[in-house]
Design an enzyme around this catalytic site. Sequence first.
Site, PDB file in Angstrom:
ATOM      1  N   ASP A   9       4.982  -0.979  11.589  1.00  0.00           N
ATOM      2  CA  ASP A   9       5.801   0.192  10.904  1.00  0.00           C
ATOM      3  C   ASP A   9       6.934  -0.583  10.433  1.00  0.00           C
ATOM      4  OD1 ASP A   9       7.244   2.002  10.505  1.00  0.00           O
ATOM      5  OD2 ASP A   9       6.907   3.174  12.519  1.00  0.00           O
ATOM      6  N   ILE A  10       7.100  -0.444   8.897  1.00  0.00           N
ATOM      7  CA  ILE A  10       8.239  -0.991   8.206  1.00  0.00           C
ATOM      8  C   ILE A  10       9.750  -0.451   8.995  1.00  0.00           C
ATOM      9  CG2 ILE A  10       8.664   0.591   6.612  1.00  0.00           C
ATOM     10  CD1 ILE A  10       8.938  -1.785   4.793  1.00  0.00           C
ATOM     11  N   ASN A  23      11.222   8.910  -3.400  1.00  0.00           N
ATOM     12  CA  ASN A  23      11.341  10.161  -4.334  1.00  0.00           C
ATOM     13  C   ASN A  23      12.257   9.938  -5.542  1.00  0.00           C
ATOM     14  OD1 ASN A  23      11.634  12.861  -5.689  1.00  0.00           O
ATOM     15  ND2 ASN A  23       9.908  13.228  -4.036  1.00  0.00           N
ATOM     16  N   GLY A  31       5.084  10.261   3.509  1.00  0.00           N
ATOM     17  CA  GLY A  31       4.747   8.904   3.675  1.00  0.00           C
ATOM     18  C   GLY A  31       6.026   7.970   4.200  1.00  0.00           C
ATOM     19  N   ASP A  33       8.771   7.324   2.888  1.00  0.00           N
ATOM     20  CA  ASP A  33      10.058   7.867   2.497  1.00  0.00           C
ATOM     21  C   ASP A  33      10.486   8.816   3.648  1.00  0.00           C
ATOM     22  OD1 ASP A  33      12.233   8.113   0.840  1.00  0.00           O
ATOM     23  OD2 ASP A  33      11.287  10.214   0.398  1.00  0.00           O
ATOM     24  N   THR A 118       1.256   2.854  -3.147  1.00  0.00           N
ATOM     25  CA  THR A 118      -0.314   2.797  -2.666  1.00  0.00           C
ATOM     26  C   THR A 118      -0.450   4.126  -2.051  1.00  0.00           C
ATOM     27  OG1 THR A 118       0.140   1.569  -0.833  1.00  0.00           O
ATOM     28  CG2 THR A 118      -0.405   0.394  -3.043  1.00  0.00           C
ATOM     29  N   GLY A 119       0.534   4.961  -1.736  1.00  0.00           N
ATOM     30  CA  GLY A 119       0.373   6.259  -0.877  1.00  0.00           C
ATOM     31  C   GLY A 119      -0.165   7.397  -1.656  1.00  0.00           C
ATOM     32  N   TYR A 121       1.031   8.219  -4.522  1.00  0.00           N
ATOM     33  CA  TYR A 121       0.985   7.939  -5.961  1.00  0.00           C
ATOM     34  C   TYR A 121      -0.100   7.358  -6.402  1.00  0.00           C
ATOM     35  CZ  TYR A 121       6.220   8.594  -6.403  1.00  0.00           C
ATOM     36  OH  TYR A 121       7.410   9.370  -6.476  1.00  0.00           O
TER      37      TYR A 121
END
Length: 345
Positions: A9-10, A23, A31, A33, A118-119, A121
């Site tokens: 998890d980042i 955003n 996601g 963000d 990649t989410g 978007y």
Amino acid sequence: MPFQIIRNDITKVKADIIVNTANPQPVIGSGTDSAVYNAAGADALLAERKKIGSINPGEAAVTPAFNLPAKYIIHTVGPVWNDGRHGECEVLRSCYEKSLSLAAKLSAKSIAFPLIATGVYGFPKDKALSVALSAVSDFLLSHDMKVILVVFDRKSFILSGRIAGNIDEYIDENGVSLIHDAEYSDFGKTPGYISRSKLRRSKPEEQDRICAFEENKEDITEEKSLDRILENAGETFQQRLLKLIDASGMDDVTVYKKANIDRKVFSRIRCKADYKPKKKTAVALAIALELDLPAMMDLLSRAEIAFSPSSKFDLIITYCVKNGIYDIFEINAVLFKYGQPILGE
């Protein structure tokens, strides 16, 4: 190791800078963000984000990291995927380049990226990975920084079409014979050496002649004293490596950067004639030098490293070398996908 791929998890990764897929407007998105805001402290981070205002796709801006295990958060806005014909790849590459440039200006020693766009978007994961690896690779050739690509789910880590679908078939059908042929190739052997694969392909009468020659050669070899053999011991890993670097025309910096190896590690190798590298380090240097399979096996043998047809790591490396794939970032993506240790140190 300058470049790493990890599953995590980042928001839990320790680095000087965490990159957020933001955003374009100063609001909390979904996601990554949303996860970054929640972990950092949504109210405080949103207040800082509002000071920045809107961020255009491909651009990046920085805020404090608040409760995250980092000093800063870089917010970058990825492109919405349409059809790939509207500059999406260029915008995505700009996200990485602008973020890395900003990190360098902040004197960061480490930075952690998600796989941007990649989410929601919808950027295809294989194409997004290729863009990310290319941008990071180019940056690290001229900068010293630890770059971490953070993947939440290994199953969603999709390789490019150049490799996808070929590795499994290769492991099943070709791996054993190719490694075997490389280990018993003519490279570095004495005059008259015949590989086992060549012996199998010979006519019966030729096989008899070869076997008789080999038996006679063994008798001659036995007459040599052990002292004589030891006096003529071959080059060490370090000695052969340095000769290969000189022959390549590359300087040390280019080699260790292409090998994803830290400068201090390479310095130890250069200063110690009997240095015994880790397997992933030795292979990384062979990849950086773009050695063919026999030359790579010869170099590794000098560090007492062998390849096994039962090892996925070994078969993946063999596949890449056999197919002329020497981009260590691309190879590491394949190794990570298959749960193998990545190259470098």
